[in-house]
Design an enzyme around this catalytic site. Structure first.
Site, short mmCIF file in Angstrom:
data_model
loop_
_atom_site.label_atom_id
_atom_site.label_comp_id
_atom_site.label_asym_id
_atom_site.label_seq_id
_atom_site.Cartn_x
_atom_site.Cartn_y
_atom_site.Cartn_z
N ARG A 87 0.83 -1.20 0.00
CA ARG A 87 0.00 0.00 0.00
C ARG A 87 0.87 1.25 0.00
NH1 ARG A 87 -4.29 1.19 4.79
NH2 ARG A 87 -2.36 1.17 5.99
N THR A 141 -1.07 7.58 -1.08
CA THR A 141 -2.34 7.48 -1.81
C THR A 141 -3.26 6.42 -1.24
OG1 THR A 141 -1.51 5.83 -3.38
CG2 THR A 141 -1.12 8.15 -3.92
N ASP A 190 -0.55 -3.34 12.79
CA ASP A 190 -0.16 -3.88 11.49
C ASP A 190 0.07 -5.38 11.63
OD1 ASP A 190 1.92 -4.79 9.41
OD2 ASP A 190 1.39 -2.79 8.67
N ASP A 207 3.63 -6.64 10.62
CA ASP A 207 4.67 -6.27 11.59
C ASP A 207 4.57 -7.11 12.85
OD1 ASP A 207 5.87 -4.35 10.01
OD2 ASP A 207 4.68 -2.70 10.82
#
Length: 210
Positions: A105, A109, A201, A204
């Site tokens: 990602r 944006t 996340d 992660d």
């Protein structure tokens, strides 16, 4: 599977998810919980697999017994975090064919960028389950399903650990024919596209990279 969104409310799923949300849960435990919860979610997403029968002999007599019909199903992992769901599902469905969609990602944006794509052949003859722990904006998930459809898949499910309402809406608009199975529908996205309350996340936390 008729509903576009199915939330799996099984007590074991919800208990393990709570442990995964806790920021104090260490990486090794997080990975193990994800493997366990993925197997429980796999029961839901595969409960309509087509069946046939074959003749076998038990120790006592011959019988016509139920077995899975058709081509081996395909599991498509959206890298990298999707591999956490994939590993657990493969323990339950070891004969499945496996593919990978590499997307990241763009943090500015929030749109997906492709860097890898490799999927099994004859997707048009297989149930295809696309897996990614987090359905956040839905942009990466919708893009991955676009690519899987372009590769021939017609019978697709999307399996995730957590979903945001924004991601569900995005997927429904882009792929109304693709049912979503998740452990929880969370409240919303924050201003940088993370699910709230979420669990951080997933990649992660799974790989210990932050």
């Amino acid at each position: 599977m008729k509903e576009h969104l199915t939330v799996v409310t099984h007590p074991l799923v919800q208990h393990k998810l709570t442990l995964m949300r806790d920021k104090h849960t260490p990486t090794a435990v997080f990975r193990q919980l994800l493997r366990e919860i993925s197997q429980l979610l796999a029961y839901e997403v595969t409960h309509e697999l087509k069946m046939t029968t074959q003749t076998i002999e038990t120790p006592l007599q011959e019988m016509d017994a139920p077995v899975l019909a058709g081509r081996k199903l395909a599991l498509i992992s959206i890298l990298r975090a999707g591999n956490g769901l994939l590993d657990g599902m493969l323990e339950l469905i070891p004969s499945a064919r496996v593919g990978f969609v590499g997307l990241y990602r763009d943090e500015e944006t929030l749109k997906p960028v492709k860097y890898y794509f490799k999927v099994p052949e004859q997707l048009d003859k297989r149930l295809t389950i696309v897996v990614d722990p987090m359905l956040a904006t839905g942009n990466s998930s919708a893009a991955a399903v676009d690519m899987v459809k372009e590769a021939g898949a017609t019978d697709i499910r999307f399996l995730c650990l957590l979903a945001a309402p924004e991601g569900v809406a995005r997927m429904k608009a882009a792929h109304p024919d693709v049912p979503i199975v998740t452990a929880a529908l969370d409240e919303r996205l924050n201003d940088i596209g993370y699910i709230l309350p979420g669990l951080g996340d997933a990649g992660d936390r799974m790989f210990g990279t932050k």
